[in-house]
Design a protein around this motif. Structure first.
Motif: not given
Length: 345
Positions: A177-182, A191-198
């Motif tokens: 699967g593919l994660s919902s967001y980075p 992905w380099q960085f996690p985003t979509v978090s407040m």
């Protein structure tokens, strides 16, 4: 410039100017300065006038907004460096695949985000972003998380993801699967960085740019060729963290950082600012914090219309338009737009 344009220049109403001929002389003088010595000289003279006005006790407007037009005028725009037809076709394919991925998965997603940001992202991929093998090191990109279906669609077109991957968007448990967001922990090679978090993506981008500058100044690593990009949405700017460190970026003179804000006038529960203009609001916030702001609002097809509008009526109508009205026009037909937009004047 015609006299009528000078009349319309003050609040869009002739009666607001008691001596429009004098106003015209000032405007003609400004035109002459720009034509003979350039915009830098004109900017200097306007600054000196503002200082003189303050010295005489004359109130000077201190707004941080520019007219609701593209910041860069048509005559200053460079030629497009790529093949627009090919790039437009690739963008359309990616947009279609992103929509199908979300719709077929029946598990949620944000179709409108990538649909509105596709051009911004494709221009970045095709002409700006540098990978880790680039001389001087690669760029760091903080993607607007809700655009992930479009990023996956492009990766599929490049052969980096399989059809099976796309079928498992947001279904990591039941297959490849593919994660919902980075999500670098779930997809460390993608992905380099996690985003979509407040709103932490934009905040991280500022501190990443500052850290890059820090290690460069101390001789630990040459980061002079590396740039940090942050793609965010206008709805995301509601999060306090998104705009919480804007003054830090200006104070540290982080010219290695660019925010690209996708203003599609959407948040989860309706228009971002139904009774305002989010583009103008954000421009004032960033300019007030010391940032250089470039607005890209209209496509090139509008250039001829604005040039023909010597009285400034079209621009005045757009300045008065609020986001809630703009969203209403999207779902209405031509007759409604003619009556309620153009029919106001």
């Amino acid at each position: 410039m015609q006299v009528d344009s000078a009349r319309a220049s003050l609040n869009g109403h002739a009666s607001a100017d008691p001596d429009f001929l004098e106003t015209q002389e000032w405007l003609d003088s400004l035109d002459s300065v720009v034509e003979t010595t350039g915009t830098d000289r004109a900017r200097f003279l306007l600054t000196q006038l503002q200082i003189a006005a303050q010295r005489h006790g004359a109130a000077v407007p201190t707004g941080f907004n520019t007219p609701f037009r593209n910041t860069i005028p048509p005559h200053d725009q460079p030629a497009f460096p790529g093949n627009r037809e090919i790039e437009r076709r690739v963008k359309s394919i990616n947009r279609w695949n992103a929509m199908c991925m979300v719709a077929r998965g029946k598990n949620g997603g944000h179709i409108s985000t990538y649909a509105s940001a596709a051009t911004l992202l494709e221009v970045g991929f095709n002409h700006f972003f540098r990978g880790p093998d680039a001389p001087g090191g690669g760029d760091q990109v903080f993607f607007q998380g809700h655009t992930s279906p479009g990023i996956y669609a492009r990766a599929f077109l490049e052969g980096r993801l399989s059809h099976e991957n796309l079928l498992h968007f947001r279904k990591e448990v039941s297959g490849p699967g593919l994660s919902s967001y980075p999500h670098p922990w779930l997809m460390p090679t993608f992905w380099q960085f996690p985003t979509v978090s407040m709103g932490l993506g934009p905040l991280q981008a500022i501190y990443q740019a500052r850290f890059n500058r820090y290690i460069h100044h101390r001789g630990l690593k040459d980061t002079s060729q590396q740039h940090v990009y942050a793609f965010i949405g206008d709805g995301e700017t509601d999060e306090p963290e998104s705009l919480g460190s804007l003054t830090l970026a200006a104070r540290e003179k982080l010219d290695n950082l660019t925010f690209i804000i996708n203003c599609n006038l959407q948040r989860l529960d309706g228009p971002v600012r139904g009774n305002g203009k989010i583009i103008q609001e954000l421009e004032a916030a960033f300019r007030g914090a010391g940032w250089n702001v470039i607005k890209v609002i209209w496509g090139s097809n509008w250039d001829a219309l604005f040039e023909a509008d010597t009285k400034g009526l079209l621009l005045r109508r757009f300045d008065a338009l609020v986001d809630g009205e703009a969203q209403k026009y999207v779902v209405e037909g031509g007759a409604y737009i003619r009556k309620h937009f153009f029919g106001q004047d």
